[in-house]
Scaffold this motif. Structure first.
Motif, PDB file in Angstrom:
ATOM      1  N   THR A 133     -58.112  25.087 -58.270  1.00  0.00           N
ATOM      2  CA  THR A 133     -59.156  26.227 -58.616  1.00  0.00           C
ATOM      3  C   THR A 133     -60.593  25.656 -58.917  1.00  0.00           C
ATOM      4  O   THR A 133     -61.440  25.999 -58.572  1.00  0.00           O
ATOM      5  N   LEU A 134     -60.658  24.571 -59.895  1.00  0.00           N
ATOM      6  CA  LEU A 134     -61.600  23.894 -60.403  1.00  0.00           C
ATOM      7  C   LEU A 134     -61.457  22.610 -60.188  1.00  0.00           C
ATOM      8  O   LEU A 134     -60.506  21.762 -60.468  1.00  0.00           O
ATOM      9  N   MET A 135     -62.461  22.061 -59.515  1.00  0.00           N
ATOM     10  CA  MET A 135     -62.395  20.478 -59.221  1.00  0.00           C
ATOM     11  C   MET A 135     -63.222  19.803 -60.265  1.00  0.00           C
ATOM     12  O   MET A 135     -64.368  20.117 -60.422  1.00  0.00           O
ATOM     13  N   ASP A 136     -62.416  18.472 -60.366  1.00  0.00           N
ATOM     14  CA  ASP A 136     -63.498  17.674 -61.295  1.00  0.00           C
ATOM     15  C   ASP A 136     -64.642  16.832 -60.208  1.00  0.00           C
ATOM     16  O   ASP A 136     -64.146  16.863 -58.962  1.00  0.00           O
TER      17      ASP A 136
ATOM     18  N   GLY B 221     -66.434  20.467 -70.996  1.00  0.00           N
ATOM     19  CA  GLY B 221     -66.581  19.092 -71.304  1.00  0.00           C
ATOM     20  C   GLY B 221     -67.214  18.179 -70.352  1.00  0.00           C
ATOM     21  O   GLY B 221     -68.096  17.588 -70.481  1.00  0.00           O
ATOM     22  N   HIS B 222     -66.483  18.127 -69.202  1.00  0.00           N
ATOM     23  CA  HIS B 222     -66.844  17.779 -67.955  1.00  0.00           C
ATOM     24  C   HIS B 222     -67.167  18.521 -66.698  1.00  0.00           C
ATOM     25  O   HIS B 222     -66.541  19.769 -66.850  1.00  0.00           O
ATOM     26  N   PRO B 223     -68.045  18.413 -65.893  1.00  0.00           N
ATOM     27  CA  PRO B 223     -68.492  19.337 -64.942  1.00  0.00           C
ATOM     28  C   PRO B 223     -67.215  19.556 -64.167  1.00  0.00           C
ATOM     29  O   PRO B 223     -66.459  18.833 -63.805  1.00  0.00           O
ATOM     30  N   ARG B 224     -66.941  20.953 -63.987  1.00  0.00           N
ATOM     31  CA  ARG B 224     -65.997  21.647 -62.904  1.00  0.00           C
ATOM     32  C   ARG B 224     -66.796  22.280 -61.790  1.00  0.00           C
ATOM     33  O   ARG B 224     -67.423  23.146 -62.025  1.00  0.00           O
TER      34      ARG B 224
ATOM     35  N   SER C 123     -66.573  29.013 -54.984  1.00  0.00           N
ATOM     36  CA  SER C 123     -67.848  29.129 -55.277  1.00  0.00           C
ATOM     37  C   SER C 123     -68.549  27.777 -54.275  1.00  0.00           C
ATOM     38  O   SER C 123     -69.608  27.877 -53.812  1.00  0.00           O
ATOM     39  N   LEU C 124     -67.692  26.660 -54.438  1.00  0.00           N
ATOM     40  CA  LEU C 124     -68.028  25.766 -53.544  1.00  0.00           C
ATOM     41  C   LEU C 124     -68.360  25.846 -52.093  1.00  0.00           C
ATOM     42  O   LEU C 124     -69.300  25.840 -51.256  1.00  0.00           O
ATOM     43  N   MET C 125     -67.034  26.651 -51.659  1.00  0.00           N
ATOM     44  CA  MET C 125     -67.307  26.867 -50.187  1.00  0.00           C
ATOM     45  C   MET C 125     -68.261  28.023 -49.643  1.00  0.00           C
ATOM     46  O   MET C 125     -68.817  28.197 -48.874  1.00  0.00           O
TER      47      MET C 125
END
Length: 105
Positions: free
Chosen positions: A36-39, A70-73, A78-80
């Protein structure tokens, strides 16, 4: 000469079945095959891009990124949507298609 008679509703069902099978085999078909959330690393693997291009995307103002963890996700859905919005072919050839389906790809 052959004459084939097909019930329109049966033909429609056969087409829908074939399309559904094709969509199920597509890597872009569902977020169930993707987090669901990609690093950053998962984004690179998914898009088949290197670290430099991933960094460029993650730093764009219009790119869907969440930095609160903390790190971008990157949210997969939303990406699609972002890809659809930034694909020239989609803009030129599929006007209104996703709106008719009730959302984004």
């Amino acid at each position: 000469m052959f004459k084939i008679e097909v019930n329109p509703s049966e033909l429609e069902q056969m087409i829908m079945s074939a399309v559904q099978k094709a969509l199920e085999q597509s890597p872009f078909a569902s977020s169930q095959t993707h987090p669901t959330l990609m690093d950053k690393k998962q984004l690179m693997e998914f898009l088949k891009i290197g670290a430099t291009k991933a960094a460029e995307l993650l730093n764009r103002e219009d790119f869907p990124v969440i930095r609160e963890f903390g790190h971008p996700r990157v949210p997969f859905h939303s990406l699609m949507a972002w890809i659809d919005e930034h694909t020239e072919w989609v803009k030129a050839n599929a006007k209104g298609f996703w709106e008719q389906r009730g959302g984004v790809a």
